[in-house]
Design an enzyme around this catalytic site. Structure first.
Site, PDB file in Angstrom:
ATOM      1  N   TYR A   1       6.123  55.361 -56.118  1.00  0.00           N
ATOM      2  CA  TYR A   1       5.133  55.766 -56.405  1.00  0.00           C
ATOM      3  C   TYR A   1       4.407  53.982 -56.462  1.00  0.00           C
ATOM      4  O   TYR A   1       4.799  53.392 -57.178  1.00  0.00           O
ATOM      5  CB  TYR A   1       4.815  56.433 -57.849  1.00  0.00           C
ATOM      6  CG  TYR A   1       3.700  56.454 -58.643  1.00  0.00           C
ATOM      7  CD1 TYR A   1       3.058  57.740 -58.568  1.00  0.00           C
ATOM      8  CD2 TYR A   1       3.061  55.793 -59.165  1.00  0.00           C
ATOM      9  CE1 TYR A   1       1.844  58.361 -58.733  1.00  0.00           C
ATOM     10  CE2 TYR A   1       1.874  55.878 -59.612  1.00  0.00           C
ATOM     11  CZ  TYR A   1       1.168  56.983 -59.490  1.00  0.00           C
ATOM     12  OH  TYR A   1      -0.189  57.507 -60.435  1.00  0.00           O
TER      13      TYR A   1
ATOM     14  N   GLU B   1      -4.459  55.907 -55.412  1.00  0.00           N
ATOM     15  CA  GLU B   1      -2.887  56.717 -55.002  1.00  0.00           C
ATOM     16  C   GLU B   1      -2.232  56.417 -53.850  1.00  0.00           C
ATOM     17  O   GLU B   1      -2.749  57.712 -53.313  1.00  0.00           O
ATOM     18  CB  GLU B   1      -2.893  57.990 -56.620  1.00  0.00           C
ATOM     19  CG  GLU B   1      -1.761  58.174 -56.875  1.00  0.00           C
ATOM     20  CD  GLU B   1      -1.327  59.224 -57.687  1.00  0.00           C
ATOM     21  OE1 GLU B   1      -1.309  59.149 -58.674  1.00  0.00           O
ATOM     22  OE2 GLU B   1      -1.557  60.561 -56.897  1.00  0.00           O
TER      23      GLU B   1
END
Length: 379
Positions: free
Chosen positions: A101, A189
């Site tokens: 992530y 992101e």
């Protein structure tokens, strides 16, 4: 403003962030053609502005172009969390060795951007944050100096990334910082950033959120807005430059100034009522803008009363009054309306509204109390 995955990844690629080969398709036939071009084994990914697409069945792996067409047919007919799937992204399938992530977002408490990474990446990052927060690494970025390469390397070390990938990770991190900064993003992101079996780092998925207040200097991004998740009233409000958010109450609010609007809503609640919306007409609101705001409020069938709370500083109360009268001529409202005008040309504004069959108030508390009472009678 949210961007779709395919839009976000297209922006990522312009800043040197590697993404899978793929294109967006609006029909199953297009999906089949793209799959053929990519060699057959592809991932069909629904393009909707909500999370949980995979768990809802909106992301499927196809082994060949025929299956890609079949799966695209299924996904394009879906609704995910109430939003229709109008497009799918057809991406070349990747053999994944590790998921990470990685994101840059705003930290309002620190008043700085923050870089966030975790070796426990993938779709359940929220669960990681809740159960094992120590696995999430955060590094703040000085907005004047920008992201430094040593900070990216520190993050690579902290998530136990093998040394052979540090150079690629730093390049991706610096690219993501440029995306975030140059797009006026509040979030950029990559989830997941993957290491493939053939030792490459690729941004497999992408998500961006753009600061609405900065869209005036991002015309190219403004054109990418998808209005499927927006209420029709919010779309209409944007045309007139109004700040409008639909709420669940029954008292429509029209106020000039965000702080005053929040205060008005709080005082309505203090007297037992519930606001139906947040609506800030802004400073210097013209009669046309006020009329548009009133029309938008009245399109909500749950509204049983309207509160106008106008402080005439930059905004002139007589202009607001003219807007109210113009809207009343057009819409013919059937709900009681409470008006409080204070400040510049307030007397002139009140004089214009004398014969408009409106309830007047001197203070905000009085106006809120009267609007709550009027809403109860209207219900």
């Amino acid at each position: 403003m949210k961007l779709h995955e395919y839009q976000s990844k297209t922006i990522f690629s312009k800043y040197g962030i590697p993404i899978p080969k793929g294109r967006v398709a609006a029909t199953a036939d297009e999906a089949k053609q793209i799959a053929e071009e990519l060699g057959g084994r592809v991932v069909i990914k629904s393009q909707v502005l909500v999370g949980g697409r995979g768990k809802a069945g909106g992301v499927k792996l196809a082994k060949d172009s025929a299956e890609a067409e079949q799966l695209a047919t299924q996904i394009l007919g879906m609704e995910i969390k109430g939003l229709p799937v109008r497009k799918v992204l057809v991406d070349e399938a990747s053999a994944i060795d590790q998921e990470i992530y990685f994101a840059i977002t705003d930290d309002r408490a620190a008043k700085k951007p923050v870089m966030i990474a975790s070796a426990a990446g993938g779709i359940d990052i929220e669960e990681v944050a809740a159960k094992t927060p120590e696995k999430i690494i955060k590094v703040h970025i000085d907005p004047l100096l920008g992201l430094r390469e040593y900070q990216a390397r520190d993050v690579a070390v902290a998530i136990d990334l093998p040394r052979e990938y540090w150079k690629d990770f730093v390049k991706i991190a610096m690219g993501l910082w440029e995306v975030y900064k140059n797009s006026d993003a509040t979030l950029a992101e990559i989830n997941p950033l993957v290491i493939t079996k053939d030792k490459k780092m690729i941004a497999l998925d992408g998500k961006m959120m753009i600061d609405d207040n900065a869209l005036f200097r991002q015309p190219n991004l403004t054109e990418l807005r998808d209005t499927d998740e927006d209420a029709p009233s919010e779309i209409e409000a944007r045309k007139y430059g109004l700040s409008f958010i639909k709420l669940d109450g029954n008292i429509g609010c029209m106020v000039n100034g965000a702080g005053l609007a929040m205060t008005s809503m709080d005082v309505i609640k203090l007297f037992g009522g519930e606001p139906a919306n947040f609506l800030d007409v802004g400073g210097g609101a013209s009669s046309e803008k006020v009329a548009a705001a009133m029309r938008i409020i009245l399109t909500d069938p749950s509204v049983k009363a309207i509160l106008f709370n106008i402080f005439g500083g930059i905004t002139r109360c007589d202009e607001v009054a003219r807007g109210i009268l113009a809207a009343m001529e057009e819409v013919k409202p059937k709900v009681p309306m409470v008006v409080r005008l204070v400040g510049t040309n307030a007397e002139e504004g009140r004089r214009l509204l004398e014969n408009a069959n409106m309830i007047t108030a001197e203070t905000l508390a009085d106006a809120a109390k009267k609007s709550v009472e009027a809403a109860k009678k209207g219900s």
